[in-house]
Design a protein around this motif. Structure first.
Motif, PDB file in Angstrom:
ATOM      1  N   TRP A 166       0.636  -0.952   0.147  1.00 43.24           N
ATOM      2  CA  TRP A 166      -0.131   0.270  -0.015  1.00 43.24           C
ATOM      3  C   TRP A 166       0.530   1.196  -0.050  1.00 43.24           C
ATOM      4  CZ3 TRP A 166      -5.332  -0.148  -0.614  1.00 43.24           C
ATOM      5  CH2 TRP A 166      -5.893   1.083  -0.588  1.00 43.24           C
ATOM      6  N   GLY A 167       1.808   1.026   1.138  1.00 39.83           N
ATOM      7  CA  GLY A 167       2.701   2.185   0.735  1.00 39.83           C
ATOM      8  C   GLY A 167       3.120   1.923  -0.517  1.00 39.83           C
ATOM      9  N   ALA A 168       4.018   1.410  -0.714  1.00 33.59           N
ATOM     10  CA  ALA A 168       4.733   1.257  -2.189  1.00 33.59           C
ATOM     11  C   ALA A 168       3.891   1.678  -3.148  1.00 33.59           C
ATOM     12  CB  ALA A 168       5.213  -0.231  -2.244  1.00 33.59           C
ATOM     13  N   ASP A 169       3.126   0.979  -3.416  1.00 33.09           N
ATOM     14  CA  ASP A 169       2.452   2.185  -4.127  1.00 33.09           C
ATOM     15  C   ASP A 169       1.990   3.679  -4.881  1.00 33.09           C
ATOM     16  OD1 ASP A 169       1.543  -0.218  -4.911  1.00 33.09           O
ATOM     17  OD2 ASP A 169      -0.288  -1.222  -4.439  1.00 33.09           O
ATOM     18  N   TYR A 170       1.384   3.707  -3.708  1.00 31.83           N
ATOM     19  CA  TYR A 170       1.887   5.153  -2.889  1.00 31.83           C
ATOM     20  C   TYR A 170       2.958   5.939  -3.477  1.00 31.83           C
ATOM     21  CZ  TYR A 170       1.324  10.001  -0.930  1.00 31.83           C
ATOM     22  OH  TYR A 170       0.969  11.495  -1.461  1.00 31.83           O
ATOM     23  N   LEU A 171       4.137   5.212  -3.196  1.00 30.03           N
ATOM     24  CA  LEU A 171       5.519   6.426  -3.593  1.00 30.03           C
ATOM     25  C   LEU A 171       5.670   6.060  -4.930  1.00 30.03           C
ATOM     26  CD1 LEU A 171       7.900   5.044  -0.548  1.00 30.03           C
ATOM     27  CD2 LEU A 171       7.092   7.442  -0.379  1.00 30.03           C
ATOM     28  N   ALA A 231      12.698   7.570  -1.212  1.00 25.39           N
ATOM     29  CA  ALA A 231      11.166   6.603  -1.654  1.00 25.39           C
ATOM     30  C   ALA A 231      12.872   6.257  -2.146  1.00 25.39           C
ATOM     31  CB  ALA A 231      11.209   8.248  -2.341  1.00 25.39           C
ATOM     32  N   ALA A 232      13.762   6.255  -2.355  1.00 24.61           N
ATOM     33  CA  ALA A 232      14.369   4.956  -3.739  1.00 24.61           C
ATOM     34  C   ALA A 232      14.760   3.621  -2.608  1.00 24.61           C
ATOM     35  CB  ALA A 232      15.630   5.713  -4.209  1.00 24.61           C
ATOM     36  N   SER A 233      14.882   3.669  -1.305  1.00 24.35           N
ATOM     37  CA  SER A 233      15.025   3.472  -0.239  1.00 24.35           C
ATOM     38  C   SER A 233      14.464   2.015   0.024  1.00 24.35           C
ATOM     39  CB  SER A 233      15.667   3.846   1.134  1.00 24.35           C
ATOM     40  OG  SER A 233      17.521   4.142   0.765  1.00 24.35           O
ATOM     41  N   ALA A 234      12.537   2.757   0.529  1.00 27.10           N
ATOM     42  CA  ALA A 234      11.842   2.010   0.349  1.00 27.10           C
ATOM     43  C   ALA A 234      11.371   0.999  -0.685  1.00 27.10           C
ATOM     44  CB  ALA A 234      10.725   3.377   0.581  1.00 27.10           C
ATOM     45  N   LEU A 235      11.518   1.608  -1.913  1.00 28.69           N
ATOM     46  CA  LEU A 235      10.893   0.744  -3.049  1.00 28.69           C
ATOM     47  C   LEU A 235      11.984   0.316  -3.493  1.00 28.69           C
ATOM     48  CD1 LEU A 235       9.759   3.589  -5.593  1.00 28.69           C
ATOM     49  CD2 LEU A 235       8.332   1.259  -3.569  1.00 28.69           C
ATOM     50  N   ALA A 236      13.609  -0.114  -3.123  1.00 23.39           N
ATOM     51  CA  ALA A 236      14.313  -0.740  -3.282  1.00 23.39           C
ATOM     52  C   ALA A 236      14.022  -2.266  -2.686  1.00 23.39           C
ATOM     53  CB  ALA A 236      15.528  -0.699  -3.125  1.00 23.39           C
ATOM     54  N   SER A 252       8.745  -2.966 -11.109  1.00 21.89           N
ATOM     55  CA  SER A 252       8.603  -2.370 -11.273  1.00 21.89           C
ATOM     56  C   SER A 252       9.008  -1.600  -9.775  1.00 21.89           C
ATOM     57  CB  SER A 252       7.118  -2.332 -11.315  1.00 21.89           C
ATOM     58  OG  SER A 252       6.449  -1.363 -11.181  1.00 21.89           O
ATOM     59  N   ALA A 253       8.991  -2.228  -8.942  1.00 16.80           N
ATOM     60  CA  ALA A 253       9.340  -1.002  -7.616  1.00 16.80           C
ATOM     61  C   ALA A 253      11.444  -0.932  -7.329  1.00 16.80           C
ATOM     62  CB  ALA A 253       9.338  -2.289  -5.933  1.00 16.80           C
ATOM     63  N   HIS A 256      12.064   2.205 -10.157  1.00 17.29           N
ATOM     64  CA  HIS A 256      11.369   3.062  -9.666  1.00 17.29           C
ATOM     65  C   HIS A 256      12.516   3.716  -8.391  1.00 17.29           C
ATOM     66  CE1 HIS A 256       7.279   4.208 -11.283  1.00 17.29           C
ATOM     67  NE2 HIS A 256       7.338   3.132 -10.968  1.00 17.29           N
ATOM     68  N   ALA A 257      13.268   2.739  -8.284  1.00 18.28           N
ATOM     69  CA  ALA A 257      13.728   2.623  -7.383  1.00 18.28           C
ATOM     70  C   ALA A 257      15.535   3.310  -7.889  1.00 18.28           C
ATOM     71  CB  ALA A 257      14.356   1.907  -5.871  1.00 18.28           C
ATOM     72  N   GLN A 258      15.478   3.117  -8.611  1.00 20.17           N
ATOM     73  CA  GLN A 258      16.670   3.097  -9.598  1.00 20.17           C
ATOM     74  C   GLN A 258      17.005   4.584 -10.101  1.00 20.17           C
ATOM     75  OE1 GLN A 258      18.963  -0.507 -10.415  1.00 20.17           O
ATOM     76  NE2 GLN A 258      17.172  -0.698 -11.593  1.00 20.17           N
ATOM     77  N   GLN A 259      15.267   4.793 -10.434  1.00 17.14           N
ATOM     78  CA  GLN A 259      15.598   6.381 -10.963  1.00 17.14           C
ATOM     79  C   GLN A 259      14.988   7.175 -10.261  1.00 17.14           C
ATOM     80  OE1 GLN A 259      11.404   6.700 -14.007  1.00 17.14           O
ATOM     81  NE2 GLN A 259      12.608   4.541 -15.441  1.00 17.14           N
ATOM     82  N   LEU A 260      14.708   7.131  -9.245  1.00 18.10           N
ATOM     83  CA  LEU A 260      14.574   7.664  -7.865  1.00 18.10           C
ATOM     84  C   LEU A 260      16.046   7.988  -7.569  1.00 18.10           C
ATOM     85  CD1 LEU A 260      11.696   6.476  -5.991  1.00 18.10           C
ATOM     86  CD2 LEU A 260      11.570   9.331  -7.287  1.00 18.10           C
ATOM     87  N   TYR A 261      16.433   7.482  -7.384  1.00 15.40           N
ATOM     88  CA  TYR A 261      17.818   7.336  -6.640  1.00 15.40           C
ATOM     89  C   TYR A 261      18.960   8.394  -7.861  1.00 15.40           C
ATOM     90  CZ  TYR A 261      22.853   6.621  -4.871  1.00 15.40           C
ATOM     91  OH  TYR A 261      24.133   7.189  -4.501  1.00 15.40           O
ATOM     92  N   ALA A 262      19.144   8.465  -9.030  1.00 19.00           N
ATOM     93  CA  ALA A 262      19.233   8.712 -10.276  1.00 19.00           C
ATOM     94  C   ALA A 262      18.994  10.364 -10.047  1.00 19.00           C
ATOM     95  CB  ALA A 262      18.971   8.192 -11.864  1.00 19.00           C
ATOM     96  N   LEU A 263      17.687  10.306  -9.637  1.00 18.20           N
ATOM     97  CA  LEU A 263      17.096  12.101  -9.419  1.00 18.20           C
ATOM     98  C   LEU A 263      17.713  12.883  -8.256  1.00 18.20           C
ATOM     99  CD1 LEU A 263      15.283  14.474  -9.921  1.00 18.20           C
ATOM    100  CD2 LEU A 263      13.423  12.896  -8.812  1.00 18.20           C
ATOM    101  N   ALA A 264      18.154  12.105  -7.294  1.00 15.38           N
ATOM    102  CA  ALA A 264      18.695  12.159  -5.857  1.00 15.38           C
ATOM    103  C   ALA A 264      19.851  12.544  -6.353  1.00 15.38           C
ATOM    104  CB  ALA A 264      18.225  11.174  -4.899  1.00 15.38           C
TER     105      ALA A 264
END
Length: 323
Positions: A166-171, A231-236, A252-253, A256-264
């Motif tokens: 539920w939380g990961a879906d939101y992130l 958020a990257a931590s949570a999804l990884a 999928s999670a 997203h985690a890798q893309q978020l880390y790249a953004l960070a």
């Protein structure tokens, strides 16, 4: 262990005002001395006694929680209570069993047009903060990975896994494009309760302000690497929990985690998300002061995200990123 209807009501009322903290207490500024009280009771007492202000008391909260911890407890009894608590903090289109067990937590009609549905309410103001949601999901996943037998023995492994999703879906929904991430839904100022001036919103989710502001971090933002990395931590970590049972979802999670880390890593390293979203506000007179979830550094979140990505992928390059 069964949960009575009365207990369910208590859990839902408490969680709506304190998630992800198991208990958040407050004191009332009154002519006489009052003990620490649950936040949702603070304003009632303030109104009754003619006080204009209700202020958070972290020290009192810590002391109260400390004295409430028993010398001995059975985790098989505690974990079902914790999962019930988390369930009542869910936002969005609630699962059927929650609607059945907690009929007073129906999805507010005005949220039908809100694009960022789902996730968890973090406090009494119903603002959804991505930082504490991400941190909570990381710790939830980590706990499941470290103590799977304990969750199974308490009979809450399935529901906890669903709460993580539920939380990961939101992130993942908050990751609206590869270079943007929603960090907050709602403005806490809309909820500041000033008893003297009779303004603010303090009530059930059905009465929350509609058309709430959505705050987003992009690659041109002045800060935000901390919350994006969280958020990257949570999804990884979610990937690790789901990789054996649902490969498609886990992949999928992780993407997203890798893309978020790249953004960070492309955001300024000398400014947190507080540079984009006010992490501290307060009324100049009357009302009570509130603090959002402060962040003072981005490096800890970046290091944790890299460590989780190493665990998820096994690639040594993440080791270098984490140190």
């Amino acid at each position: 262990m069964t949960t009575s209807d009365a207990d369910k009501k208590i859990y839902s009322q408490t969680s709506r005002h304190s998630f992800p903290h198991l208990l958040q207490l407050a004191t009332v500024t009154l002519p006489t001395s009052f003990p620490a009280l649950p936040l949702y009771a603070c304003h009632t007492l303030a109104a009754v006694h003619g006080a204009n202000e209700c202020v958070l008391n972290p020290a009192g909260a810590i002391a109260a929680v400390w004295f409430m911890i028993p010398n001995q407890y059975n985790l098989k009894q505690v974990l079902p209570t914790v999962t019930a608590f988390v369930d009542t903090a869910r936002a969005g289109d609630l699962p059927a069993y929650i609607q059945k067990d907690y009929p007073w937590l129906q999805t507010p009609a005005q949220l039908a047009n809100e694009t960022m549905t789902g996730g968890y309410y973090v406090g009494s103001d119903y603002v959804k903060y991505s930082m504490p949601i991400a941190t909570t999901m990381t710790m939830m996943a980590w706990s499941m990975l470290e103590f799977p037998k304990g969750f199974a023995a308490a009979g809450v492994d399935s529901i906890t896994k669903d709460q993580l999703k539920w939380g990961a879906d939101y992130l993942m929904k908050a990751h609206t494009t590869p270079t943007s991430f929603v960090v907050q839904v709602g403005n806490p100022v809309d909820y500041l309760l000033n008893i003297a001036q009779r303004n603010g919103s303090w009530g059930p989710p059905q009465e929350m302000p509609a058309n709430r502001t959505v705050y987003t971090i992009t690659r041109t933002s002045k800060g935000g690497a901390d919350v994006v990395a969280a958020a990257a931590s949570a999804l990884a970590a979610t990937y690790e929990v789901y990789k054996a049972s649902d490969t498609t979802y886990a992949t999928s999670a992780l993407n997203h985690a890798q893309q978020l880390y790249a953004l960070a890593t492309n955001l300024p390293s000398n400014a947190t998300y507080c540079a984009e979203v006010a992490c501290f506000e307060g009324l100049k007179s009357g009302g009570y002061r509130w603090k959002a979830y402060l962040s003072e550094s981005v490096y800890d979140d970046l290091a944790l995200a890299a460590a989780w990505l190493y665990k998820a992928t096994g690639r040594w390059l993440w080791i270098g990123e984490s140190v």
